[in-house]
Design an enzyme around this catalytic site. Structure first.
Site, PDB file in Angstrom:
ATOM      1  N   HIS A  33       0.493  -1.289   0.142  1.00 58.67           N
ATOM      2  CA  HIS A  33       0.373   0.274   0.611  1.00 58.67           C
ATOM      3  C   HIS A  33       0.814   0.990  -0.092  1.00 58.67           C
ATOM      4  CE1 HIS A  33       1.440  -0.038   4.009  1.00 58.67           C
ATOM      5  NE2 HIS A  33       0.693   1.113   4.678  1.00 58.67           N
TER       6      HIS A  33
HETATM    7  C1  UD1 Z   1      -1.254   5.673   6.029  1.00 59.38           C
HETATM    8  C2  UD1 Z   1       0.238   6.572   6.281  1.00 59.38           C
HETATM    9  C3  UD1 Z   1       0.901   5.513   6.361  1.00 59.38           C
HETATM   10  C4  UD1 Z   1       0.791   3.296   7.004  1.00 59.38           C
HETATM   11  C5  UD1 Z   1      -0.695   3.413   6.113  1.00 59.38           C
HETATM   12  C6  UD1 Z   1      -1.134   2.204   7.142  1.00 59.38           C
HETATM   13  C7  UD1 Z   1       0.910   8.875   6.107  1.00 59.38           C
HETATM   14  C8  UD1 Z   1       1.568   9.489   5.420  1.00 59.38           C
HETATM   15  N1  UD1 Z   1       0.929   7.421   5.577  1.00 59.38           N
HETATM   16  O1  UD1 Z   1      -1.121   5.638   4.264  1.00 59.38           O
HETATM   17  O2  UD1 Z   1       2.725   5.958   6.795  1.00 59.38           O
HETATM   18  O3  UD1 Z   1       1.106   3.024   6.959  1.00 59.38           O
HETATM   19  O4  UD1 Z   1      -1.617   4.996   6.895  1.00 59.38           O
HETATM   20  O5  UD1 Z   1      -2.352   0.885   6.184  1.00 59.38           O
HETATM   21  O6  UD1 Z   1       0.531   9.045   7.515  1.00 59.38           O
HETATM   22  N2  UD1 Z   1      -8.785   5.200   2.773  1.00 59.38           N
HETATM   23  C9  UD1 Z   1      -9.763   4.900   2.556  1.00 59.38           C
HETATM   24  N3  UD1 Z   1     -10.213   4.980   3.791  1.00 59.38           N
HETATM   25  C10 UD1 Z   1      -9.639   5.422   4.813  1.00 59.38           C
HETATM   26  C11 UD1 Z   1      -8.842   5.458   5.304  1.00 59.38           C
HETATM   27  C12 UD1 Z   1      -8.324   5.453   3.785  1.00 59.38           C
HETATM   28  O7  UD1 Z   1     -10.473   4.324   1.818  1.00 59.38           O
HETATM   29  O8  UD1 Z   1     -10.435   4.840   5.820  1.00 59.38           O
HETATM   30  C13 UD1 Z   1      -7.942   5.652   0.952  1.00 59.38           C
HETATM   31  C14 UD1 Z   1      -8.510   7.070   0.191  1.00 59.38           C
HETATM   32  O9  UD1 Z   1      -8.934   6.651  -0.527  1.00 59.38           O
HETATM   33  C15 UD1 Z   1      -6.995   8.091   0.929  1.00 59.38           C
HETATM   34  C16 UD1 Z   1      -5.861   6.473   0.701  1.00 59.38           C
HETATM   35  O10 UD1 Z   1      -6.252   5.822   1.167  1.00 59.38           O
HETATM   36  O11 UD1 Z   1      -7.141   8.951   0.199  1.00 59.38           O
HETATM   37  C17 UD1 Z   1      -4.873   7.198   1.571  1.00 59.38           C
HETATM   38  O12 UD1 Z   1      -4.958   7.471   3.191  1.00 59.38           O
HETATM   39  P1  UD1 Z   1      -3.852   8.148   3.691  1.00 59.38           P
HETATM   40  O13 UD1 Z   1      -4.561   7.559   5.446  1.00 59.38           O
HETATM   41  O14 UD1 Z   1      -3.683   9.497   3.127  1.00 59.38           O
HETATM   42  O15 UD1 Z   1      -2.812   7.166   3.393  1.00 59.38           O
HETATM   43  P2  UD1 Z   1      -2.814   5.528   4.085  1.00 59.38           P
HETATM   44  O16 UD1 Z   1      -1.907   5.396   2.287  1.00 59.38           O
HETATM   45  O17 UD1 Z   1      -3.672   5.106   3.943  1.00 59.38           O
HETATM   46  N1  UDP Z   2      -3.103  -6.060   9.442  1.00 57.65           N
HETATM   47  C1  UDP Z   2      -4.532  -6.466   9.131  1.00 57.65           C
HETATM   48  N2  UDP Z   2      -5.021  -6.767   7.882  1.00 57.65           N
HETATM   49  C2  UDP Z   2      -4.637  -6.192   7.289  1.00 57.65           C
HETATM   50  C3  UDP Z   2      -3.329  -5.813   6.805  1.00 57.65           C
HETATM   51  C4  UDP Z   2      -2.810  -5.622   7.664  1.00 57.65           C
HETATM   52  O1  UDP Z   2      -4.748  -6.367  10.282  1.00 57.65           O
HETATM   53  O2  UDP Z   2      -5.481  -6.630   5.988  1.00 57.65           O
HETATM   54  C5  UDP Z   2      -2.118  -5.320  10.372  1.00 57.65           C
HETATM   55  C6  UDP Z   2      -1.165  -6.073  10.343  1.00 57.65           C
HETATM   56  O3  UDP Z   2      -1.144  -7.354  11.388  1.00 57.65           O
HETATM   57  C7  UDP Z   2      -0.141  -4.436  11.190  1.00 57.65           C
HETATM   58  C8  UDP Z   2      -0.613  -3.695  10.625  1.00 57.65           C
HETATM   59  O4  UDP Z   2      -1.757  -4.188  10.276  1.00 57.65           O
HETATM   60  O5  UDP Z   2      -0.109  -4.635  12.477  1.00 57.65           O
HETATM   61  C9  UDP Z   2       0.198  -2.973   9.611  1.00 57.65           C
HETATM   62  O6  UDP Z   2      -0.101  -1.580   8.980  1.00 57.65           O
HETATM   63  P1  UDP Z   2      -0.311  -0.992   7.892  1.00 57.65           P
HETATM   64  O7  UDP Z   2       0.376  -2.250   6.938  1.00 57.65           O
HETATM   65  O8  UDP Z   2      -1.139  -0.449   7.190  1.00 57.65           O
HETATM   66  O9  UDP Z   2       0.964  -0.495   8.413  1.00 57.65           O
HETATM   67  P2  UDP Z   2       2.493  -0.036   8.098  1.00 57.65           P
HETATM   68  O10 UDP Z   2       2.240  -0.764   9.367  1.00 57.65           O
HETATM   69  O11 UDP Z   2       2.862   0.508   6.874  1.00 57.65           O
HETATM   70  O12 UDP Z   2       2.285   1.574   8.921  1.00 57.65           O
END
Ligand code: UD1
Ligand code: UDP
Length: 357
Positions: free
Chosen positions: A205
Site C-alpha cells: 500500500h
Molecule cells: C497511511 C500512512 C502510512 C501507513 C498507512 C497504514 C501517512 C503519510 N501514511 O497511509 O504510513 O502505512 O496509513 O495503513 O500517514 N482510505 C480509505 N479509507 C480510510 C483511509 C484511507 O478508503 O479509512 C483511502 C483514501 O482513498 C485515501 C487513501 O486511502 O485517499 C490514503 O489514505 P491516507 O490515510 O492518506 O494514507 P494511507 O495510504 O492509508
Molecule cells: N493488518 C491487518 N489487516 C490487513 C493488513 C494488515 O490487520 O489486511 C495489520 C498487520 O497485522 C500490522 C498492521 O496492520 O499489524 C500494519 O499496518 P499497515 O501495513 O497498514 O501500516 P505500516 O505498518 O506499513 O505503517
C-alpha cells in the site's frame, strides 16, 4: 499525570493497544484522541472492537486529503483539544501524518511528547513516513526506542541520552496478546480455502509503490510469477488506497486472490500459517520476524534492518524477477532466528517510564 493517546491509522491502533491496555489496568488518567485519518470500518473500528479498546473520547474526522491539508487539519484539531484537556504528556506511535501533526501541536504548546517506536530510519526522504518520524523524534521528550540500533540512531542525531529509553517494540506485546485470540479465527483460512504453509500473503500500500504505475505493475507481475512458479495461492488483502490505484491504472493481476483488508485476528492467523509474506508494510515485516515466517520486502530499503540482519527478511525492490528470486532464496534458508524487537513488555515499560518521570 494526565496522558493524551493520539492515534489515527490501522498500525497505530494495533501498536498502541498494549499501551492503552496497560493504562486501563492501572486506572491511569488518560484519554484517546483519534484524528480520523483512517475511518473505513475495516481500517479503523474493527480493531477497536476486536482488541476491546475503549472508544476514543474525541475524533477529529480529518479524513483523506493531500499531505499538507491532512497534516494541517490534524495540527489545528489536536491543538484545540490539547488546550481544553491540558494533558501532561501526548503519546504518539510510529510515522504517519497523525503522528507528525500531534507531536508538533503538543511541542508548540510545551506539552511533553512521548514517541513510541522512535529512532527508525530508512534514510529515504521520498517516503512521507521518513519525514514524519524524523520530525516527531525531534519534537519528543520521551523517545521509546524499540531496539539498540534505534537508540544509537537517536543518540547519533544529537538527541539527549536521558530522553531515550530502550523499551522493545509494542508489536511484540500485540502479537503475544492476540495470538491466542487469533486461534479462534481458524475459519479465516477455511473460508479462503487455504491450507497451512501452502499459500503466500501479500500487503502492498505504500505510496512510492502503488502511486507509480510502473512500480505497481512490476510488483504485481512479480507476485503473479510467485503464484505461477509455486502453484500456490497468493492472497492480497488490498488497502483502499491500492484498490483505487489498481482501478485507475487498469491493473488486473491474474493469479492473485484479491480480498478486502482483513481484521487483525484474521490477519494474524493468515500471517502465522503462510509459507512466506511479501510486503511493503512496516508492521508486517516485524510480525513476520516475530512469528518465524520468512519475509520478502517489496521496497528498496527498510527502517527495520534488524529483520534482515537476523535472516528473516530480504529486500526485493520492485523488480518482478527479483521478487521471485528472493522468495526462492528466503525459502531456502532456515526459519530459526532471534526476535530482535524485545520481550513483549514494551507497553508496561513505557507506562512505568512515564509514571516515574
Ligand atoms: C497511511 C500512512 C502510512 C501507513 C498507512 C497504514 C501517512 C503519510 N501514511 O497511509 O504510513 O502505512 O496509513 O495503513 O500517514 N482510505 C480509505 N479509507 C480510510 C483511509 C484511507 O478508503 O479509512 C483511502 C483514501 O482513498 C485515501 C487513501 O486511502 O485517499 C490514503 O489514505 P491516507 O490515510 O492518506 O494514507 P494511507 O495510504 O492509508
Ligand atoms: N493488518 C491487518 N489487516 C490487513 C493488513 C494488515 O490487520 O489486511 C495489520 C498487520 O497485522 C500490522 C498492521 O496492520 O499489524 C500494519 O499496518 P499497515 O501495513 O497498514 O501500516 P505500516 O505498518 O506499513 O505503517
Amino acid at each position: 499525570m494526565k496522558i493524551a493517546v493520539v492515534l489515527g491509522t490501522r498500525p497505530e491502533i494495533i501498536k498502541m493497544a498494549p499501551v492503552i491496555r496497560e493504562l486501563e489496568q492501572r486506572h491511569a488518567d488518560y484519554f484517546i484522541l483519534h484524528t480520523g485519518q483512517h475511518y473505513s470500518y475495516n481500517l479503523d473500528r474493527v480493531f477497536f472492537e476486536q482488541l476491546k479498546l475503549p472508544k476514543a473520547k474525541y475524533n477529529l474526522e480529518v479524513g483523506s486529503s493531500s499531505h499538507g491539508e491532512q497534516t494541517a487539519k490534524i495540527l489545528v484539531g489536536v491543538e484545540r483539544l490539547l488546550q481544553i484537556e491540558q494533558p501532561d504528556v501526548v503519546l504518539v506511535e510510529g510515522d504517519t501524518n497523525s503522528v507528525l501533526g500531534a507531536a508538533l501541536a503538543a511541542a508548540k504548546l510545551r506539552i511533553k511528547v512521548g514517541h513510541v517506536e522512535a529512532g527508525l530510519r530508512s534514510y529515504d526522504r521520498r517516503m512521507p513516513e521518513e519525514i514524519n518520524r524524523v520530525l516527531a523524534d525531534h519534537c519528543a521528550d520521551y523517545l521509546f526506542a524499540p531496539t539498540p540500533k534505534a537508540r544509537t540512531i537517536l543518540l547519533g542525531e544529537g538527541l539527549a541520552e536521558d530522553k531515550v529509553f530502550m523499551t522493545g517494540n509494542t508489536i511484540v506485546d500485540a502479537v503475544n496478546q492476540n495470538l491466542k485470540l487469533a486461534q479462534t479465527k481458524e475459519n479465516t483460512l477455511k473460508s479462503l480455502n487455504l491450507k497451512p504453509k501452502e499459500y503466500f500473503v501479500v500487503t502492498l500500500h505504500r505510496q512510492e509503490n502503488v502511486d507509480s504505475r510502473d512500480r505497481f505493475t512490476s510488483i504485481l507481475d512479480g507476485l503473479d510469477k510467485v503464484a505461477a512458479d509455486f502453484g500456490l495461492p497468493v492472497v492480497y488483502p488490498v488497502h483502499p488506497h491500492s484498490r483505487r490505484r489498481m482501478e485507475e491504472f487498469h491493473l488486473k493481476p491474474q493469479n492473485i486472490t484479491l480480498i478486502e483488508p482483513a481484521d487483525y485476528l484474521g490477519f494474524l492467523q493468515m500471517e502465522r500459517h503462510a509459507r512466506l509474506l511479501l510486503t511493503d508494510s512496516g508492521g508486517v515485516q516485524e510480525e513476520a520476524c516475530i512469528l518465524g515466517v520468512p519475509c520478502v520486502t517489496l521496497r528498496d530499503n527498510t527502517e527495520r534492518p534488524e529483520t534482515i540482519e537476523v535472516g528473516a527478511n530480504m529486500l526485493a525492490g520492485a523488480s518482478s524477477d527479483r521478487i521471485l528470486e528472493c522468495t526462492k532464496m528466503m525459502l531456502g534458508h532456515t526459519n530459526r532466528w532471534t526476535n530482535p524487537f524485545g520481550d513483549g513488555k514494551a507497553g508496561s515499560r513505557i507506562v512505568d517510564i512515564l509514571e516515574a518521570n
